[in-house]
Design an enzyme around this catalytic site. Structure first.
Site, PDB file in Angstrom:
ATOM      1  N   LYS A   1       0.716  -1.139   0.039  1.00 17.42           N
ATOM      2  CA  LYS A   1      -0.053   0.094  -0.012  1.00 17.42           C
ATOM      3  C   LYS A   1       0.901   1.317   0.025  1.00 17.42           C
ATOM      4  O   LYS A   1       1.887   1.365  -0.510  1.00 17.42           O
ATOM      5  CB  LYS A   1      -1.029   0.016   1.103  1.00 17.42           C
TER       6      LYS A   1
ATOM      7  N   HIS B   1      -9.213  -3.437  -5.521  1.00 16.12           N
ATOM      8  CA  HIS B   1      -8.801  -3.729  -4.116  1.00 16.12           C
ATOM      9  C   HIS B   1     -10.005  -2.831  -3.497  1.00 16.12           C
ATOM     10  O   HIS B   1     -10.373  -1.831  -3.973  1.00 16.12           O
ATOM     11  CB  HIS B   1      -7.477  -3.123  -3.828  1.00 16.12           C
TER      12      HIS B   1
ATOM     13  N   GLU C   1      -9.988  -0.858  -1.264  1.00 22.51           N
ATOM     14  CA  GLU C   1      -9.662   0.366  -0.837  1.00 22.51           C
ATOM     15  C   GLU C   1     -10.058   1.262  -2.029  1.00 22.51           C
ATOM     16  O   GLU C   1     -10.360   2.456  -2.235  1.00 22.51           O
ATOM     17  CB  GLU C   1      -8.096   0.850  -0.369  1.00 22.51           C
TER      18      GLU C   1
ATOM     19  N   GLU D   1     -10.949 -10.821  -0.689  1.00 21.14           N
ATOM     20  CA  GLU D   1     -10.699 -10.192   0.757  1.00 21.14           C
ATOM     21  C   GLU D   1     -11.735  -9.705   1.149  1.00 21.14           C
ATOM     22  O   GLU D   1     -12.393  -8.544   0.733  1.00 21.14           O
ATOM     23  CB  GLU D   1      -9.898  -9.133   0.142  1.00 21.14           C
TER      24      GLU D   1
ATOM     25  N   GLY E   1      -7.277  -5.276   7.532  1.00 22.65           N
ATOM     26  CA  GLY E   1      -6.627  -4.190   8.224  1.00 22.65           C
ATOM     27  C   GLY E   1      -7.385  -4.056   9.744  1.00 22.65           C
ATOM     28  O   GLY E   1      -7.004  -3.104  10.373  1.00 22.65           O
TER      29      GLY E   1
ATOM     30  N   SER F   1      -6.279  -9.376   7.220  1.00 19.50           N
ATOM     31  CA  SER F   1      -5.444  -9.772   8.440  1.00 19.50           C
ATOM     32  C   SER F   1      -4.791 -11.285   8.323  1.00 19.50           C
ATOM     33  O   SER F   1      -5.020 -11.938   9.550  1.00 19.50           O
ATOM     34  CB  SER F   1      -6.453  -9.624   9.728  1.00 19.50           C
TER      35      SER F   1
HETATM   36  P1  PGA Z   1      -4.326  -6.696   5.695  1.00 17.41           P
HETATM   37  O1  PGA Z   1      -4.576  -6.096   4.129  1.00 17.41           O
HETATM   38  O2  PGA Z   1      -3.520  -7.885   5.584  1.00 17.41           O
HETATM   39  O3  PGA Z   1      -3.573  -5.624   6.441  1.00 17.41           O
HETATM   40  O4  PGA Z   1      -5.741  -6.975   6.372  1.00 17.41           O
HETATM   41  C1  PGA Z   1      -4.864  -6.967   3.257  1.00 17.41           C
HETATM   42  C2  PGA Z   1      -4.840  -6.165   1.990  1.00 17.41           C
HETATM   43  O5  PGA Z   1      -5.657  -5.137   1.856  1.00 17.41           O
HETATM   44  O6  PGA Z   1      -4.458  -6.773   0.791  1.00 17.41           O
END
Ligand code: PGA
Length: 248
Positions: free
Chosen positions: A11, A92, A94, A164, A170, A210
């Protein structure tokens, strides 16, 4: 081709010297033979790291749909191709939420990548509300729909799919290995329905959200989970390698 993959999504983290240190550590390490390591650093660093693909392969974190032109701040598939970058993350959560990316836009990115010999790492995932309402499977099918209905068998087999769940990214919350396996099985079944079983069995399906050294082995032991897309834990050499060593 289906294979074990552990991919690190950095990221917008690590300054340049921290990033160089981590790449060097990963390259000096005796990597597990049964696992492909992928690292997605900020795009600013891709050019500098392109010759450092020994133990690992590089991925971009994003791409624009157009190939060139007046799109300030963006990078294109042709640029990634000119650096021989083999992968790019798309879809993703995000990007979907913070940057309002739609399924149609994400699909245009997938097409652009595939036509430049770059494998998309296509992310899909439901929100907490969607899971609580019992809509998780429907949401994933919807997010996959354009890929499954418009790509050909060769193109889908060049694509890596990462499940995901948004509520796990996160947050420290992880899907249980059983729930993750159920969703991965659903994804593989959908691929088989649109193509056939030999195609669906040939695709790597990653879990993300996570994923860490403590839970990776249980997740990766499941039949349809071929590895992980790792955020936070990929920023630390020991955690990332420990996850990479979690395949039985
Ligand atoms: P994370 O993120 O392992 O920090 O939960 C995974 C991702 O966003 O690909």
């Amino acid at each position: 081709m289906r294979r074990n993959i552990v991919a690190g999504n950095w990221k917008m983290n690590l300054n340049y010297s921290e990033a160089v240190d981590l790449i060097n550590e990963l390259n000096a390490y005796d990597k597990p033979l049964n696992t492909e390591l992928i690292v997605a650093p900020p795009s600013l660093y891709l050019g500098a790291f392109k010759d450092a693909q020994n133990n690992l392969l590089l991925s971009a974190q994003n791409v624009h749909t157009e190939l060139n032109g007046a799109f300030t701040g963006e990078i294109s598939s042709t640029m990634l191709h000119s650096l021989s970058i083999p992968y790019c993350i798309v879809g993703h959560s995000e990007r979907r939420t913070l940057f309002h990316e739609t399924d149609a836009l994400i699909f245009d990115k997938v097409k652009s990548l595939l036509s430049h010999e770059i494998s998309p790492i296509f992310c899909c995932g439901e929100s907490k509300e969607e899971r609580e309402q019992g809509d998780a499977y429907k949401v994933i099918s919807q997010q996959l729909n354009l890929l499954l209905s418009k790509l050909d068998a060769g193109q889908i087999q060049q694509t890596i799919i990462a499940y995901e769940p948004v509520w796990a990214i996160g947050t420290g919350l992880t899907a249980s290995p059983e729930d993750a396996q159920l969703m991965h099985h659903h994804i593989r079944k959908e691929i088989a329905q649109h193509f056939d079983v030999s195609v669906s069995e040939n695709i790597s399906l990653l879990y993300g959200g996570s994923c860490k050294p403590e839970n990776a082995a249980a997740l990766f032991s499941k039949q349809d989970i071929d590895g992980g897309l790792i955020g936070g834990a990929s920023l630390d050499f020991s955690s990332f390698i420990s996850i990479a060593k979690s395949f039985s």
